[in-house]
Scaffold this motif. Structure first.
Motif, PDB file in Angstrom:
ATOM      1  N   HIS A  68       0.755  -1.334   0.036  1.00  0.00           N
ATOM      2  CA  HIS A  68      -0.078  -0.177   0.147  1.00  0.00           C
ATOM      3  C   HIS A  68       0.769   1.200   0.174  1.00  0.00           C
ATOM      4  O   HIS A  68       2.188   1.228   0.238  1.00  0.00           O
ATOM      5  CB  HIS A  68      -1.027   0.094   1.384  1.00  0.00           C
ATOM      6  N   GLU A  70       0.302   3.913   1.996  1.00  0.00           N
ATOM      7  CA  GLU A  70       0.362   4.670   3.159  1.00  0.00           C
ATOM      8  C   GLU A  70       1.251   3.791   4.306  1.00  0.00           C
ATOM      9  O   GLU A  70       1.220   2.342   4.042  1.00  0.00           O
ATOM     10  CB  GLU A  70      -1.129   4.522   3.840  1.00  0.00           C
ATOM     11  N   SER A  71       1.842   4.329   4.932  1.00  0.00           N
ATOM     12  CA  SER A  71       2.745   3.625   6.114  1.00  0.00           C
ATOM     13  C   SER A  71       1.983   2.825   7.199  1.00  0.00           C
ATOM     14  O   SER A  71       2.530   2.019   7.644  1.00  0.00           O
ATOM     15  CB  SER A  71       3.931   4.657   6.313  1.00  0.00           C
ATOM     16  N   LYS A  72       0.627   3.539   7.620  1.00  0.00           N
ATOM     17  CA  LYS A  72      -0.226   2.882   8.532  1.00  0.00           C
ATOM     18  C   LYS A  72      -1.581   3.329   8.457  1.00  0.00           C
ATOM     19  O   LYS A  72      -1.555   4.608   7.896  1.00  0.00           O
ATOM     20  CB  LYS A  72       0.504   3.013   9.705  1.00  0.00           C
ATOM     21  N   SER A  80       1.984  -2.435   4.471  1.00  0.00           N
ATOM     22  CA  SER A  80       2.766  -1.122   4.126  1.00  0.00           C
ATOM     23  C   SER A  80       4.093  -1.415   3.724  1.00  0.00           C
ATOM     24  O   SER A  80       4.510  -2.432   4.141  1.00  0.00           O
ATOM     25  CB  SER A  80       2.653  -0.069   5.473  1.00  0.00           C
ATOM     26  N   LYS A 113       2.175   3.962  -5.112  1.00  0.00           N
ATOM     27  CA  LYS A 113       2.878   2.775  -4.316  1.00  0.00           C
ATOM     28  C   LYS A 113       4.344   2.701  -4.633  1.00  0.00           C
ATOM     29  O   LYS A 113       5.139   2.452  -3.711  1.00  0.00           O
ATOM     30  CB  LYS A 113       2.311   1.550  -4.936  1.00  0.00           C
TER      31      LYS A 113
END
Ligand code: PEP
Length: 257
Positions: A68, A70-72, A80, A113
């Motif tokens: 993904h 986003e990191s979280k 992630s 991504k």
């Protein structure tokens, strides 16, 4: 001189014991005779732990098949880049045609991504390729140009070794219909030109462009001998140690030339 790069995409195949057996066999063989080819295996996310253990102490790199951007956060079902890094991954396949066609990923998604993966310190293998209908309509070059701009345009690539492009004509994936070496070389040449326009000529010269689409031991050497084909992304043939090793050895033969 670009180092050949052969990566195995296990997709959603094999159980934990089979993954361990396969990766241990390949890693064991490559430990005995070191390879001039960069090699990676990308198992399903649920098998990264056993894959990491099987590849430990070998030069075979561990990769994932998706990430993904986003990191979280609240993204149920997603993983992630930072999580993949912690799980031992050094690279991620992005924008595979199965992700694009079955899961609706767009070029814009792939770009987000890819940026996130590179920023997290992972390398990216970004897949592009035309469908059968697009090739039949004579649109291959236009499609490849659009995918390069859409999936990679504007990235700041300091080290071209960290970005690999996989040319995977959709009609050749899992079908047994391989592009001829000449067809593949022509598409790779187009891609390198588009990469030069999007990211600069120096960067484009350093980016490895893998061919993917029914690569097998008997066609690998002719494909990998082409000047702009710098390796292979291998699906079905990576599920057997002997066939994956034969493709790696084909890469070594072309690297010696
Ligand atoms: C792939 O899915 O990336 C692929 C190239 O598959 P196959 O080698 O089975 O055509």
């Amino acid at each position: 001189m670009r180092q050949p790069f052969v990566a195995g995409n296990i997709k959603m195949n094999l159980n934990r014991a089979e993954t361990t057996a396969l990766l241990s066999a390949v890693a064991g063989s490559l430990r005995q005779s070191a390879s001039s080819v960069e090699v990676a295996y990308c198992p399903p996310a649920a098998h990264l732990d056993v894959a990491r253990a099987a590849l430990a102490g070998s030069a075979v790199r561990l990769g994932a098949q998706n990430a993904h951007w986003e990191s979280k956060g609240a993204f149920t079902g997603e993983v992630s880049p930072a999580m993949l890094r912690e799980a031992g991954c050094g690279l991620v396949i992005l924008g595979h045609s199965e992700r694009r066609t079955l899961f609706g990923e767009t070029d814009a998604d792939v770009l987000r991504k890819t940026r996130a993966v590179l920023e997290a310190g992972l390398d990216a293998v970004v897949c592009v390729g035309e469908t059968e209908a697009e090739r039949a309509a004579g649109a291959t070059e236009v499609v490849l140009a659009r995918q390069v701009v859409g999936s990679l345009g504007g990235l700041d690539i300091q080290d071209p070794r960290r970005l690999t492009v996989a040319y995977e004509p959709v009609w050749a994936i899992g079908t047994g219909n391989t592009a001829t070496p000449e067809m593949a070389q022509a598409a790779h040449r187009v891609l390198r030109g588009e990469l030069a326009k999007a990211l600069g000529a120096h960067t484009a010269e350093g980016i490895r462009i893998q061919y993917g689409g029914s690569v097998k031991p008997d066609n690998a050497e002719a494909l990998l001998a082409q000047p702009d084909i710098d390796g292979a992304l291998v699906g079905g043939a990576c599920l057997e140690a002997s066939s994956f090793l034969a493709i790696i050895r084909a890469g070594e033969a072309t690297a010696r030339r």
